[in-house]
Scaffold this active site. Structure first.
Site, PDB file in Angstrom:
ATOM      1  N   ARG A  74       0.867  -1.184   0.000  1.00  0.00           N
ATOM      2  CA  ARG A  74       0.000   0.000   0.000  1.00  0.00           C
ATOM      3  C   ARG A  74       0.899   1.229   0.000  1.00  0.00           C
ATOM      4  NH1 ARG A  74      -3.763  -0.353   5.024  1.00  0.00           N
ATOM      5  NH2 ARG A  74      -4.665  -2.047   3.829  1.00  0.00           N
ATOM      6  N   ARG A 144      -1.130   6.501   9.670  1.00  0.00           N
ATOM      7  CA  ARG A 144      -1.108   6.021   8.274  1.00  0.00           C
ATOM      8  C   ARG A 144      -1.457   7.138   7.293  1.00  0.00           C
ATOM      9  NH1 ARG A 144      -3.635   0.071   8.459  1.00  0.00           N
ATOM     10  NH2 ARG A 144      -2.201  -0.859   9.943  1.00  0.00           N
ATOM     11  N   LYS A 206      -2.813   0.622  14.959  1.00  0.00           N
ATOM     12  CA  LYS A 206      -2.883   1.557  13.825  1.00  0.00           C
ATOM     13  C   LYS A 206      -3.544   2.874  14.241  1.00  0.00           C
ATOM     14  CE  LYS A 206      -5.364  -1.413  11.308  1.00  0.00           C
ATOM     15  NZ  LYS A 206      -6.360  -2.052  10.429  1.00  0.00           N
ATOM     16  N   CYS A 426     -15.027  -3.653   0.204  1.00  0.00           N
ATOM     17  CA  CYS A 426     -13.614  -3.926   0.497  1.00  0.00           C
ATOM     18  C   CYS A 426     -13.074  -5.007  -0.437  1.00  0.00           C
ATOM     19  CB  CYS A 426     -13.445  -4.353   1.947  1.00  0.00           C
ATOM     20  SG  CYS A 426     -13.930  -6.062   2.234  1.00  0.00           S
ATOM     21  N   CYS A 471     -15.707  -9.067   6.198  1.00  0.00           N
ATOM     22  CA  CYS A 471     -15.578  -9.449   7.612  1.00  0.00           C
ATOM     23  C   CYS A 471     -15.857  -8.218   8.464  1.00  0.00           C
ATOM     24  CB  CYS A 471     -14.180 -10.028   7.879  1.00  0.00           C
ATOM     25  SG  CYS A 471     -12.930  -8.785   8.255  1.00  0.00           S
ATOM     26  N   CYS A 475     -13.405  -2.457   6.591  1.00  0.00           N
ATOM     27  CA  CYS A 475     -12.521  -1.678   5.722  1.00  0.00           C
ATOM     28  C   CYS A 475     -13.254  -0.770   4.730  1.00  0.00           C
ATOM     29  CB  CYS A 475     -11.576  -2.610   4.976  1.00  0.00           C
ATOM     30  SG  CYS A 475     -10.483  -3.503   6.095  1.00  0.00           S
TER      31      CYS A 475
HETATM   32 FE1  SRM Z   1      -8.482  -2.489   6.399  1.00  0.00          FE
HETATM   33  C1  SRM Z   1      -6.984  -5.111   7.894  1.00  0.00           C
HETATM   34  C2  SRM Z   1      -7.751  -3.719   3.384  1.00  0.00           C
HETATM   35  C3  SRM Z   1      -9.378   0.456   5.027  1.00  0.00           C
HETATM   36  C4  SRM Z   1     -10.117  -1.653   9.291  1.00  0.00           C
HETATM   37  N1  SRM Z   1      -7.474  -4.104   5.771  1.00  0.00           N
HETATM   38  C5  SRM Z   1      -6.882  -5.063   6.548  1.00  0.00           C
HETATM   39  C6  SRM Z   1      -6.031  -6.033   5.688  1.00  0.00           C
HETATM   40  C7  SRM Z   1      -4.648  -5.504   5.639  1.00  0.00           C
HETATM   41  C8  SRM Z   1      -6.102  -7.513   6.121  1.00  0.00           C
HETATM   42  C9  SRM Z   1      -5.061  -8.040   7.067  1.00  0.00           C
HETATM   43  O1  SRM Z   1      -4.822  -7.443   8.140  1.00  0.00           O
HETATM   44  O2  SRM Z   1      -4.498  -9.085   6.769  1.00  0.00           O
HETATM   45  C10 SRM Z   1      -6.777  -5.878   4.349  1.00  0.00           C
HETATM   46  C11 SRM Z   1      -5.963  -6.194   3.092  1.00  0.00           C
HETATM   47  C12 SRM Z   1      -6.853  -6.758   2.009  1.00  0.00           C
HETATM   48  C13 SRM Z   1      -6.197  -6.862   0.698  1.00  0.00           C
HETATM   49  O3  SRM Z   1      -5.971  -8.017   0.245  1.00  0.00           O
HETATM   50  O4  SRM Z   1      -5.913  -5.853   0.068  1.00  0.00           O
HETATM   51  C14 SRM Z   1      -7.352  -4.487   4.482  1.00  0.00           C
HETATM   52  N2  SRM Z   1      -8.430  -1.743   4.571  1.00  0.00           N
HETATM   53  C15 SRM Z   1      -8.183  -2.440   3.436  1.00  0.00           C
HETATM   54  C16 SRM Z   1      -8.489  -1.622   2.195  1.00  0.00           C
HETATM   55  C17 SRM Z   1      -7.558  -1.896   1.027  1.00  0.00           C
HETATM   56  C18 SRM Z   1      -9.945  -1.885   1.794  1.00  0.00           C
HETATM   57  C19 SRM Z   1     -10.390  -1.372   0.446  1.00  0.00           C
HETATM   58  O5  SRM Z   1     -11.128  -2.103  -0.187  1.00  0.00           O
HETATM   59  O6  SRM Z   1     -10.043  -0.263   0.063  1.00  0.00           O
HETATM   60  C20 SRM Z   1      -8.399  -0.206   2.795  1.00  0.00           C
HETATM   61  C21 SRM Z   1      -7.012   0.377   2.728  1.00  0.00           C
HETATM   62  C22 SRM Z   1      -6.977   1.743   3.295  1.00  0.00           C
HETATM   63  C23 SRM Z   1      -5.666   2.459   3.141  1.00  0.00           C
HETATM   64  O7  SRM Z   1      -5.368   2.861   2.023  1.00  0.00           O
HETATM   65  O8  SRM Z   1      -4.982   2.658   4.146  1.00  0.00           O
HETATM   66  C24 SRM Z   1      -8.754  -0.480   4.247  1.00  0.00           C
HETATM   67  N3  SRM Z   1      -9.465  -0.855   7.077  1.00  0.00           N
HETATM   68  C25 SRM Z   1      -9.833   0.218   6.308  1.00  0.00           C
HETATM   69  C26 SRM Z   1     -10.811   1.008   6.999  1.00  0.00           C
HETATM   70  C27 SRM Z   1     -11.498   2.240   6.444  1.00  0.00           C
HETATM   71  C28 SRM Z   1     -10.846   3.498   6.858  1.00  0.00           C
HETATM   72  O9  SRM Z   1      -9.791   3.492   7.506  1.00  0.00           O
HETATM   73  O10 SRM Z   1     -11.380   4.551   6.553  1.00  0.00           O
HETATM   74  C29 SRM Z   1     -11.034   0.385   8.225  1.00  0.00           C
HETATM   75  C30 SRM Z   1     -12.076   0.820   9.271  1.00  0.00           C
HETATM   76  C31 SRM Z   1     -11.677   2.010  10.034  1.00  0.00           C
HETATM   77  C32 SRM Z   1     -10.861   1.627  11.218  1.00  0.00           C
HETATM   78  O11 SRM Z   1      -9.649   1.488  11.074  1.00  0.00           O
HETATM   79  O12 SRM Z   1     -11.436   1.420  12.297  1.00  0.00           O
HETATM   80  C33 SRM Z   1     -10.176  -0.772   8.261  1.00  0.00           C
HETATM   81  N4  SRM Z   1      -8.491  -3.235   8.294  1.00  0.00           N
HETATM   82  C34 SRM Z   1      -9.273  -2.782   9.318  1.00  0.00           C
HETATM   83  C35 SRM Z   1      -9.119  -3.663  10.457  1.00  0.00           C
HETATM   84  C36 SRM Z   1      -9.842  -3.525  11.811  1.00  0.00           C
HETATM   85  C37 SRM Z   1      -9.125  -2.652  12.739  1.00  0.00           C
HETATM   86  C38 SRM Z   1      -9.754  -2.660  14.107  1.00  0.00           C
HETATM   87  O13 SRM Z   1      -9.734  -1.629  14.762  1.00  0.00           O
HETATM   88  O14 SRM Z   1     -10.229  -3.690  14.560  1.00  0.00           O
HETATM   89  C39 SRM Z   1      -8.213  -4.668  10.060  1.00  0.00           C
HETATM   90  C40 SRM Z   1      -7.710  -5.849  10.900  1.00  0.00           C
HETATM   91  C41 SRM Z   1      -6.705  -5.454  11.923  1.00  0.00           C
HETATM   92  O15 SRM Z   1      -6.199  -4.343  11.958  1.00  0.00           O
HETATM   93  O16 SRM Z   1      -6.433  -6.316  12.760  1.00  0.00           O
HETATM   94  C42 SRM Z   1      -7.848  -4.377   8.700  1.00  0.00           C
HETATM   95 FE1  SF4 Z   2     -12.593  -6.783   3.921  1.00  0.00          FE
HETATM   96 FE2  SF4 Z   2     -12.247  -7.767   6.380  1.00  0.00          FE
HETATM   97 FE3  SF4 Z   2     -10.346  -8.038   4.582  1.00  0.00          FE
HETATM   98 FE4  SF4 Z   2     -10.897  -5.625   5.529  1.00  0.00          FE
HETATM   99  S1  SF4 Z   2     -10.050  -7.292   6.683  1.00  0.00           S
HETATM  100  S2  SF4 Z   2     -10.489  -6.167   3.376  1.00  0.00           S
HETATM  101  S3  SF4 Z   2     -13.133  -5.816   5.863  1.00  0.00           S
HETATM  102  S4  SF4 Z   2     -12.418  -8.912   4.463  1.00  0.00           S
END
Ligand code: SRM
Ligand code: SF4
Length: 562
Positions: A74, A144, A206, A426, A471, A475
Site C-alpha cells: 500500500r 497512516r 494503527k 472492500c 468481515c 474496511c
Molecule cells: Fe483495512 C486489515 C484492506 C481500510 C479496518 N485491511 C486489513 C487487511 C490488511 C487484512 C489483514 O490485516 O491481513 C486488508 C488487506 C486486504 C487486501 O488483500 O488488500 C485491508 N483496509 C483495506 C483496504 C484496502 C480496503 C479497500 O477495499 O479499500 C483499505 C485500505 C486503506 C488504506 O489505504 O490505508 C482499508 N481498514 C480500512 C478502513 C477504512 C478506513 O480506515 O477509513 C477500516 C475501518 C476504520 C478503522 O480502522 O477502524 C479498516 N483493516 C481494518 C481492520 C480492523 C481494525 C480494528 O480496529 O479492529 C483490520 C484488521 C486489523 O487491523 O487487525 C484491517
Molecule cells: Fe474486507 Fe475484512 Fe479483509 Fe478488511 S479485513 S479487506 S473488511 S475482508
C-alpha cells in the site's frame, strides 16, 4: 521488557531495532517465498503484508506445497494526489512487478498492489521511490495515510486543507532509517538512533487521520481516530474542529468490541494543528491498551477515559487552547461524478471505478484508459476515499480531449444509478487473509439486485450509501452506511441499517447471517415502506430511524449492540 502480559507484537516491535527485524535476511532466503514470521508484523510499517492466494490454498495444501506467498503493498499518498507521470509509473510497476497486474484504489485515498513476489519487493519499492512515492507507514502501528477531502470546487480552501494533510503525514512519520536502509540501499545508521515521538514500541495499534472540508464528508471524518474539520471564514481556512476516537473494526459476537464515531475535542487555531496531532498521538501511545490488540485502538482509549479526561490530557501536553467546536454542517459523502468547475476556473472529472479496481475488463478498458489520459493530462489525479478517481485541474481547452478518452475506454460512467455512485466494497477474497465472505467480487452483482428493488418500488433515483465488507473489520466503513453488509461466512452477511446519509450516525444490525435471498426479502419490505411513507427529501437511513424500524445509535458506542 518484563511485563509478560503485553501483546505479542509489543515484543516484536521492542526487539526490532526500530523496525529492521530480520527483513533483509528474509529477503535473501530463496528457499521460501515468505518472510520470517515476526518480520511479517514489521513489514506492515514498511507498507506491505504477506498474503497467499486463498483460491489456491486448499489445492496447494493437498499437493503438500507451501501456500503461494506473495505480498500486498500500500502506498502513502496524502490526500490521494499524484501527478500524471507518477500515475504512468504506478501503472508500469503494476504491469512489470506484480502478478495481479492491476492497481487497487483503496477506501483511504491511496493505491495497493497485490501479488508481489518476495524477490520483486525491493525493485518495486525502489521504482516507487524513483517516482517520489513511498509506502512508509502506510500500514503498521503508526499514523497512516492522511486523507483529505478532494473537494475541487472550493479550490483555494481545498488547497489549504490538502497542504495540512501533507504536513500532518510528513510530521508524523516514524523517524527510523530502516526503510531507507532495507529498500533504498541507504547508509546504515550505527549509533544512537531514536524514535522521538513514537518511542521504540510505536503505538499500541494503527492510527488514522482525515481532514474534511464541509459540507463534504466523503472522507468519513468521524470514523477516523483523529479528524480535522476545516473551519473557514470567507473561503480562508482559519482552524479546525478536531474529533477523536472514531473507528469501525469489531469482532462478530463480541459485544465488548464496537464501531464508534468520534467525539468532539474542540476548535483549534490553524497553527496548533501539528501540536494537537502530536499530543493526541502521544496520549494514545501512553494510555492505549498494549496488552490486548483487540482493545488497542484510540476509540477504546477515549471510551475508557471519557472525552473530558482525554481533552484535558491533550491540552496539558500540547499547551493549546482548545475551544468549543464551531458550527459546521455536512451534507454529502459521495463523490461528485462528471465534470465540476472549481472557483479557480479549472475543471475536474470524477470517474467511477467499481470497487476501486483499475484493470481492463470486457467493455471497460479502465487501466488503459487512465494510462492514455495520463499521457496527455496536464493537471493531477486525485484518488477519493470512495475508491474513485478525479482527473483534476483540467484547463477549459483540454476538457474535450480528456472526456473523449474517458468515453473511448468506457470509463465515463454516464449511466450510473445513485445507489451505485454511493457504494463501496472492500477487497476480501482471494487476497485478504481475514475475509469470511466475498466483497469486491460479489458486490457489483449484489448492487444490481438492490437497484432492481429500488426501481421496482419507484425510488431508483434515491441516493443511498451502501457498503459491503467480507468481515467485521470494516474496511469499507459499512457501519457508517445506510445499508451495510458485513461478511459472516461464505454467502452470508449481517445486515446493518439506519446510519445517517452524511456519516453522523452509525447503524444497527437488523439481520444476522442472512443469505442473499433473506437479505433481499428484508430490504424489499423496507424499501416498499420507504417508497410509500417517506417525507420530502428524507434519506433511507433517517426514514428507518424516524419510523422506528431501526433504533438509532445515539451514544458513540454504548448502544450499538442493544
Ligand atoms: Fe483495512 C486489515 C484492506 C481500510 C479496518 N485491511 C486489513 C487487511 C490488511 C487484512 C489483514 O490485516 O491481513 C486488508 C488487506 C486486504 C487486501 O488483500 O488488500 C485491508 N483496509 C483495506 C483496504 C484496502 C480496503 C479497500 O477495499 O479499500 C483499505 C485500505 C486503506 C488504506 O489505504 O490505508 C482499508 N481498514 C480500512 C478502513 C477504512 C478506513 O480506515 O477509513 C477500516 C475501518 C476504520 C478503522 O480502522 O477502524 C479498516 N483493516 C481494518 C481492520 C480492523 C481494525 C480494528 O480496529 O479492529 C483490520 C484488521 C486489523 O487491523 O487487525 C484491517
Ligand atoms: Fe474486507 Fe475484512 Fe479483509 Fe478488511 S479485513 S479487506 S473488511 S475482508
Amino acid at each position: 521488557m518484563s511485563d509478560t502480559k503485553l501483546a505479542a507484537n509489543e515484543y516484536i516491535k521492542a526487539d526490532s531495532n526500530l523496525l529492521r527485524g530480520t527483513i533483509e535476511e528474509g529477503l535473501q532466503n530463496n528457499i521460501t517465498g515468505a518472510l520470517y514470521v515476526d518480520d511479517t508484523q514489521l513489514s506492515k510499517f514498511h507498507g506491505f503484508y504477506q498474503q497467499d492466494d486463498r483460491d489456491l490454498r486448499a489445492e496447494r495444501q493437498a499437493q503438500k506445497l507451501e501456500p503461494l506467498h506473495s505480498f500486498m503493498l500500500r502506498a502513502r499518498v496524502p490526500g490521494g494526489v499524484c501527478t500524471p507521470q507518477q500515475w504512468l509509473d504506478v501503472d508500469k510497476i503494476a504491469s512489470e512487478l506484480t502478478m495481479s497486474q492491476s492497481i487497487r484504489l483503496t477506501t483511504r485515498q491511496t493505491f495497493q498492489y497485490h501479488g508481489i513476489l518476495k524477490r520483486n519487493l525491493k525493485p518495486l519499492i525502489q521504482a516507487l521511490d524513483t517516482s517520489s512515492l513511498d509506502s512508509i507507514a502506510a500500514c503498521g502501528d503508526v499514523n497512516r495515510n492522511v486523507m483529505c477531502n478532494p473537494n475541487p470546487v472550493e479550490s483555494e480552501l481545498h488547497q489549504q486543507a490538502y497542504e495540512w494533510s501533507v504536513a500532518l503525514s510528513e510530521k508524523l512519520l516514524p523517524r527510523t532509517n530502516a526503510y531507507a536502509e532495507i529498500w533504498l540501499d541507504g547508509e546504515k545508521v550505527t549509533s544512537n538512533e531514536t524514535e522521538p515521538m513514537y518511542g521504540e514500541t510505536y503505538l499500541p495499534r494503527k492510527f488514522k487521520i482525515a481532514v474534511a472540508v464541509p459540507p463534504h464528508n466523503d472522507v468519513d471524518v468521524y470514523t477516523n481516530c483523529l479528524g480535522f474539520i476545516a473551519v473557514s471564514d470567507n473561503g480562508k481556512l482559519i482552524g479546525f474542529n478536531v474529533t477523536v476516537g472514531g473507528g469501525m473494526g469489531a469482532t462478530h459476537g463480541d459485544k465488548t468490541t464496537f464501531p464508534r464515531l468520534a467525539d468532539d475535542l474542540g476548535f483549534i487555531a490553524l497553527e496548533d494543528t501539528i501540536e494537537i496531532a502530536k499530543a493526541v498521538i502521544t496520549t494514545q501511545r501512553d494510555w492505549g491498551n498494549r496488552t490486548d490488540r483487540k482493545y488497542a485502538r484510540l476509540k477504546y482509549t477515549v471510551q475508557k477515559h471519557g472525552i473530558e479526561a482525554f481533552r484535558a490530557e491533550v491540552a496539558k501536553r500540547s499547551g493549546v487552547d482548545i475551544q468549543p467546536p464551531k458550527q459546521v454542517e455536512f451534507t454529502t459523502r459521495g463523490d461528485r461524478f462528471g465534470w465540476v468547475k472549481g472557483t479557480d476556473g479549472k475543471w475536474h472529472l470524477t470517474l467511477y471505478i467499481e470497487c476501486g479496481r483499475i484493470k481492463d475488463v470486457p467493455g471497460k478498458e479502465i487501466q488503459t484508459g487512465f494510462r492514455e489520459i495520463a499521457k496527455v493530462h496536464k493537471g493531477d489525479f486525485r484518488m477519493t476515499s470512495n475508491q474513485n478517481m478525479i482527473v483534476a485541474n483540467v484547463a477549459e481547452e483540454d476538457k474535450a480531449q480528456i472526456e473523449a478518452l474517458a468515453r473511448q475506454y468506457g470509463i465515463l460512467g454516464e449511466r450510473l444509478t445513485p445507489l451505485r455512485k454511493h457504494s463501496i466494497a472492500c477487497v476480501s477474497l482471494p487476497t485478504c487473509a481475514l475475509g469470511m465472505a466475498e466483497a469486491e467480487r460479489y458486490f457489483p452483482e449484489f448492487t444490481d439486485k438492490i437497484d432492481a428493488l429500488l426501481e421496482k418500488h419507484g425510488v431508483g433515483d434515491q441516493p443511498i450509501v451502501m457498503r459491503m465488507t467480507g468481515c467485521p473489520n470494516g474496511c469499507a466503513r459499512p457501519y457508517a452506511a445506510e445499508i451495510g453488509l458485513v461478511g459472516k461466512g461464505p454467502g452470508r452477511y449481517n445486515l446493518y441499517l439506519g446510519a445517517a446519509f452524511d456519516g453522523t450516525r452509525i447503524s444497527k444490525m437488523v439481520l444476522e447471517n442472512g443469505n442473499e435471498e433473506e437479505i433481499l426479502a428484508d430490504l424489499d419490505g423496507r424499501i416498499a415502506r420507504f417508497a410509500n411513507e417517506r417525507t420530502d427529501g428524507e434519506y433511507f437511513g433517517d426514514f428507518l430511524v424516524r419510523t422506528q424500524e431501526v433504533k438509532a445509535v445515539l451514544t458513540s458506542a454504548g448502544d450499538f449492540h442493544d
